[in-house]
Design a protein around this motif. Structure first.
Motif, short mmCIF file in Angstrom:
data_model
loop_
_atom_site.label_atom_id
_atom_site.label_comp_id
_atom_site.label_asym_id
_atom_site.label_seq_id
_atom_site.Cartn_x
_atom_site.Cartn_y
_atom_site.Cartn_z
N PHE A 1 -59.43 -120.69 94.04
CA PHE A 1 -59.02 -119.88 92.89
C PHE A 1 -59.46 -118.43 93.07
O PHE A 1 -58.70 -117.50 92.84
N ILE A 2 -60.73 -118.30 93.41
CA ILE A 2 -61.35 -116.97 93.43
C ILE A 2 -60.67 -116.06 94.43
O ILE A 2 -60.50 -114.86 94.17
N ARG A 3 -60.22 -116.62 95.55
CA ARG A 3 -59.59 -115.79 96.58
C ARG A 3 -58.09 -115.62 96.37
O ARG A 3 -57.45 -114.86 97.08
N SER A 4 -57.53 -116.35 95.41
CA SER A 4 -56.08 -116.22 95.27
C SER A 4 -55.62 -115.77 93.89
O SER A 4 -54.43 -115.59 93.68
N ILE A 5 -56.55 -115.58 92.96
CA ILE A 5 -56.13 -115.09 91.63
C ILE A 5 -57.01 -113.90 91.27
O ILE A 5 -58.23 -113.97 91.39
N ASN A 6 -56.37 -112.83 90.85
CA ASN A 6 -57.16 -111.63 90.56
C ASN A 6 -57.42 -111.40 89.09
O ASN A 6 -58.06 -110.43 88.72
#
Lengths: 251, 248
Positions: free
Chosen positions: A88-93
């Motif tokens: 999640f953290i690397r793909s949603i801003n």
């Protein structure tokens, strides 16, 4: 802040639901762990020291187990809160990292609500006036800031070192035996002095006073646990905020 | 409205050479004067801009820093140097299966993905029927998605994400290797049409892709990243020729 809380709640609800999805006993699994420990300690104590327990000892024990269990579970899941959501953290801003920590703590709160319902059921069974349970939120609320601060601290540190998991596993076992979960301690003893630095001691002591004795605990106890909570929040949230932008690169 | 501006962005990662080694190895390395991390400069002084309504392409071989650059623009990673000026709402898309949970039903998944994308329940409710209609999976609303085929999951993911991203009306869209969706040929066509409509919405679109066809078709300008620097910049056909020439 409202958005963070809303999403944390939604993720916690989903995770709570999914954890035992498809199992025959469903949410009962949240209760079986503390319940098994309760019966084991009750049995061993009854066999080793027959006739030494006070009539309300089962409730005393159950409050100790459920209180400690909430603390242990909150910290255990907080340590993994960021690592577990790396995708999640690397793909949603548009998600704040605080969301994942709050979601894991909220999930522990959900299972703790079931544990407290179990305590209420046992209070009825053992003839302890159940109205005392209405005072429980007070003890929970004074302990919650400590959980929050410690959770944020562990979530940030957990990204940098996988050792924290193992350290916590050993430390929580040690803390379980140091905290008067299944025994009583008298003021003036060394164990009591040690426990004055133990936040879980205050949590279970305040809970027992309110639920079993239906008396208001000394104010200094509230002062100390709130002070510990404020310190934990200050340190934990400050460290988390300082490291927040780095965490996505580390997971 | 001003578009996206990226000025002099640099980024170095500190790579752990032997991430699994223990304390003793760390101590020995320190005594011997060997470091256990090395620096990898992924981006070095990158500057470009993208106007509203423009589709801008970034190409380059694996590990050249394309995704890192998008994540810096999105605010997920922190740059060491430089400034990103991204006015308004920025959306980073690196896939369409974000947040989907196998053990939840399609209905539950739509609401979950909506809340992850920052929508309230009533806002998700507004798009619900459109998502179901576009996915073509109306009969499976209360089926847990572990029973879906991969094509069905792709349909659900694409339909949900694209509706929710549209709702946010982004000013900057960062597409990291996503264009169109999985599923059968008919759905792929519909999904591509939806993406084209989305790209024409007036947002500044940055597209990263290894597939040169969409880069050539949609982008007005392209940069080629090589060794952390902009090796070429210009019209798609020129930059692609440069890239394929060196790659060959």
């Amino acid at each position: 802040m409202k958005d963070i809380l809303r999403l944390s709640f939604s993720l916690a609800k989903t995770s709570f639901k999914l954890r035992n999805e498809g199992s025959y006993l469903g949410i009962m699994w949240y209760l079986l762990g503390p319940l098994a420990l309760f019966f084991i300690i009750l049995f061993v104590k009854g066999a080793a020291f027959p006739g030494t327990s006070a009539p309300s000892y089962p409730i005393y024990l159950l409050i100790g187990i459920t209180g400690f269990n909430f603390f242990r579970q909150s910290i255990t899941t907080s340590i993994q809160a960021i690592n577990m959501n790396a995708g999640f953290i690397r793909s949603i801003n548009n998600i704040s990292l605080e969301t994942f920590v709050l979601a894991t703590i909220l999930e522990s709160v959900f299972s703790h609500i079931f544990e407290i319902a179990l305590v209420a059921a046992f209070m009825i069974y053992f003839g302890v006036p159940v109205l005392g349970i209405l005072l429980y939120p007070l003890s929970f609320l004074v302990f919650f800031p400590f959980i929050l601060g410690a959770g944020f601290f562990c979530a940030a540190v957990g990204v940098y070192t996988t050792d924290l998991d193992n350290i916590w596993m050993i430390a929580s076992q040690l803390l379980f035996f140091v905290t008067p979960v299944f025994y009583t301690i008298e003021p003036g003893t060394m164990l009591h002095t040690v426990n004055l630095f133990n936040p879980v001691f205050y949590f279970v002591s305040i809970s027992r006073s309110l639920l079993i004795d239906r008396t208001f605990p000394p104010l200094w106890m509230f002062g100390v646990i709130l002070g510990m909570g404020a310190l934990a929040c200050f340190v934990g949230i400050k460290i988390f905020e300082a490291k927040k932008r780095e965490l996505a690169e580390k997971v | 409205m001003a578009g996206l501006e990226v000025k002099n962005i640099s980024k170095t990662f500190h790579i752990q050479a032997r991430p699994t080694e223990g304390v003793l190895s760390h101590v020995i390395s320190a005594i011997e004067g060997r470091g256990n991390t090395w620096e990898l400069r992924v981006l070095n002084d990158i500057s470009f801009s993208c106007k509203p309504g423009e589709v801008f392409g970034i190409i380059g071989s694996n590990g050249c820093g394309k995704s890192t650059l998008l994540r810096i623009i999105a605010g997920i990673y922190r740059q060491d140097k430089g400034i990103v000026h991204a006015p308004g709402r920025v959306v980073y898309l690196s896939g369409f299966n974000i947040g989907l949970q196998n053990k939840l039903t399609m209905r539950e998944n739509i609401y979950l993905v909506g809340s992850i994308m920052g929508l309230r329940k009533r806002e998700v409710h507004r798009y619900f029927d459109d998502i179901v209609r576009f996915s073509g999976l109306k009969d499976f609303l209360d089926t847990k998605i572990y029973q879906f085929s991969s094509g069905m999951v792709a349909r659900l993911g694409f339909s949900s994400i694209i509706s929710f991203v549209n709702h946010k009306k982004p000013d900057v869209v960062l597409l990291d290797e996503v264009l169109g969706a999985g599923g059968d040929a008919e759905f792929k066509r519909e999904a591509l049409a939806k993406m084209e409509e989305f790209m024409r919405s007036g947002a500044a679109v940055i597209m990263v892709s290894h597939d040169m066809k969409p880069i050539q078709k949609y982008c007005s300008r392209v940069i080629l990243l090589r060794d952390g620097k902009i090796a070429a910049e210009g019209r798609p056909e020129e930059v692609i020729e440069e890239y394929e020439g060196t790659a060959a």
